[in-house]
Design an enzyme around this catalytic site. Sequence first.
Site, short mmCIF file in Angstrom:
data_model
loop_
_atom_site.label_atom_id
_atom_site.label_comp_id
_atom_site.label_asym_id
_atom_site.label_seq_id
_atom_site.Cartn_x
_atom_site.Cartn_y
_atom_site.Cartn_z
N GLY A 74 24.22 25.36 -107.90
CA GLY A 74 25.07 26.50 -108.27
C GLY A 74 26.52 26.25 -107.87
N GLN B 179 31.41 31.15 -107.44
CA GLN B 179 32.48 31.62 -106.54
C GLN B 179 32.41 30.95 -105.17
OE1 GLN B 179 31.98 35.66 -105.26
NE2 GLN B 179 34.10 35.87 -104.55
N ASP C 107 25.02 22.08 -111.14
CA ASP C 107 25.03 23.45 -111.67
C ASP C 107 24.38 23.41 -113.05
OD1 ASP C 107 26.86 26.17 -110.91
OD2 ASP C 107 26.20 26.04 -112.99
N TYR D 222 17.23 41.19 -107.59
CA TYR D 222 18.03 40.27 -106.77
C TYR D 222 17.58 40.32 -105.30
CZ TYR D 222 22.36 38.46 -104.57
OH TYR D 222 23.28 37.76 -103.82
N LYS E 24 15.50 37.46 -103.14
CA LYS E 24 16.15 36.88 -101.96
C LYS E 24 15.30 37.10 -100.71
CE LYS E 24 20.07 35.08 -103.49
NZ LYS E 24 20.59 33.74 -103.19
N1 LIG Z 1 29.44 36.30 -103.99
C1 LIG Z 1 28.92 37.17 -103.14
O1 LIG Z 1 29.52 38.18 -102.81
C2 LIG Z 1 27.58 36.88 -102.51
C3 LIG Z 1 27.07 37.81 -101.59
C4 LIG Z 1 25.82 37.56 -101.03
C5 LIG Z 1 25.13 36.41 -101.34
N2 LIG Z 1 25.67 35.52 -102.23
C6 LIG Z 1 24.87 34.35 -102.58
O2 LIG Z 1 25.69 33.19 -102.53
C7 LIG Z 1 25.27 32.28 -103.55
C8 LIG Z 1 26.45 31.89 -104.41
O3 LIG Z 1 26.99 33.06 -105.00
P1 LIG Z 1 28.24 33.03 -105.97
O4 LIG Z 1 29.04 34.25 -105.70
O5 LIG Z 1 28.90 31.70 -105.91
O6 LIG Z 1 27.51 33.23 -107.38
P2 LIG Z 1 28.05 32.85 -108.84
O7 LIG Z 1 27.36 33.73 -109.81
O8 LIG Z 1 29.54 32.80 -108.84
O9 LIG Z 1 27.52 31.34 -109.00
C9 LIG Z 1 26.16 31.05 -109.17
C10 LIG Z 1 26.06 29.72 -109.87
O10 LIG Z 1 24.67 29.47 -110.11
C11 LIG Z 1 24.59 28.83 -111.36
N3 LIG Z 1 23.25 28.96 -111.94
C12 LIG Z 1 22.71 30.04 -112.57
N4 LIG Z 1 21.48 29.75 -113.03
C13 LIG Z 1 21.23 28.46 -112.66
C14 LIG Z 1 20.14 27.59 -112.84
N5 LIG Z 1 19.04 27.97 -113.51
N6 LIG Z 1 20.22 26.33 -112.32
C15 LIG Z 1 21.33 25.92 -111.66
N7 LIG Z 1 22.41 26.70 -111.48
C16 LIG Z 1 22.36 27.97 -111.97
C17 LIG Z 1 25.65 29.48 -112.23
O11 LIG Z 1 26.00 28.64 -113.32
C18 LIG Z 1 26.78 29.68 -111.23
O12 LIG Z 1 27.70 28.62 -111.26
C19 LIG Z 1 24.17 32.98 -104.34
O13 LIG Z 1 22.92 32.50 -103.90
C20 LIG Z 1 24.34 34.43 -103.98
O14 LIG Z 1 23.12 35.13 -104.05
C21 LIG Z 1 26.87 35.74 -102.83
#
Ligand SMILES: NC(=O)c1ccc[n+]([C@@H]2O[C@H](COP(=O)([O-])OP(=O)(O)OC[C@H]3O[C@@H](n4cnc5c(N)ncnc54)[C@H](O)[C@@H]3O)[C@@H](O)[C@H]2O)c1
Length: 322
Positions: free
Chosen positions: A7, A11, A31, A141, A145
Amino acid sequence: MRTLVTGAGGQVGLDLIRALLQQGDVVHATDLGPRPEAAADLPADLPWHQLDVTDPEQLYTCFDRLQPERVFHLAAILSARGEVDPALTYRVNQTGTYNVLEACRLTDVRQLMFTSTIAVFGPGLPETVGDDEALHPTTMYGVTKAASELLGEYYNARFDLDVRGVRFPGLISASIPGGGSSDYVVFMYIDGVRKGAYEAFCRPDTRIPLMYMPDGVRALLELSAAPRDQLSRCIYNIAAFSPTAQEIAVEVAGALPKGADFSFVSDPARQKILDSWPSVLDDRNARADWGWAPRYDLPAMTEQLLPEIRALLETRADALDH
Ligand SMILES: NC(=O)c1ccc[n+]([C@@H]2O[C@H](COP(=O)([O-])OP(=O)(O)OC[C@H]3O[C@@H](n4cnc5c(N)ncnc54)[C@H](O)[C@@H]3O)[C@@H](O)[C@H]2O)c1
């Protein structure tokens, strides 16, 4: 260290990769999608592999070929998008995490870093929520998790795979939000700068834990580097600050030269998700076991974030129409 990130185009991923490269890691970015435009500043020769975590064969082949010592598993479907397509969310977050754990086990990865969330908790929480509060998530979600946390603990105990993770609060950075329920916070900064106004999709008294991205990335690196025998658990709450939406509005408006006009019209679906989350997290175990401490509060984040948002708007304004 040879480090693989799933991934990686999201972000968290791009900021994490910048930090990993800075500390000298050999990084393999993976990704579902190709290298995104937002990765333009990363080295041109950064290996970028298109990898779908729902495909166990593809994962195993990739891990076997690259032999990562450490994996940061970030690939996921986030909360708001997760409610639009629960089946996809289950496949990516639940089956995908199982596939990643299996690939780690089969290819002798030393450490798996997992990114969990405050969405593992459910409604009816006390004001301050500790690590061992019961998990009763009400979103797909959160359900996936919570189950992945348990799977990680199982692999840690059963197969001695060193699984570690944090429960992130809503992470705030100058990037285009990816469908999380905390997106209203970033849009206050983005639309505050570009339009001088924003209608938030939550009530003004909505209070959830937030964290500025540099603290979130540092938490991942510090937990990963901690001696394993100092860790009393696999998954840790980490906290920074918990403002109400109204407090954020006042802070952002006060920091903009011309102020900003913020209003609130609660969207029932997203408000329900926000109301089911904790208001304040107790992160005493992270502090005691691996020395976790946040560096940014709301004013410190605002001071650093506003120039970053202005820079983002110079290059990506077209991608922001929502
Ligand atoms: N951003 C937040 O505020 C936040 C808060 C709590 C937890 N998280 C966790 O942190 C992690 C990263 O979050 P983020 O904000 O970067 O999310 P994001 O949505 O910006 O990025 C997620 C990435 O996963 C990729 N993805 C989706 N399906 C996929 C698949 N089948 N195979 C491979 N890649 C795939 C997407 O292309 C994307 O680039 C996640 O696990 C999320 O649950 C984020």
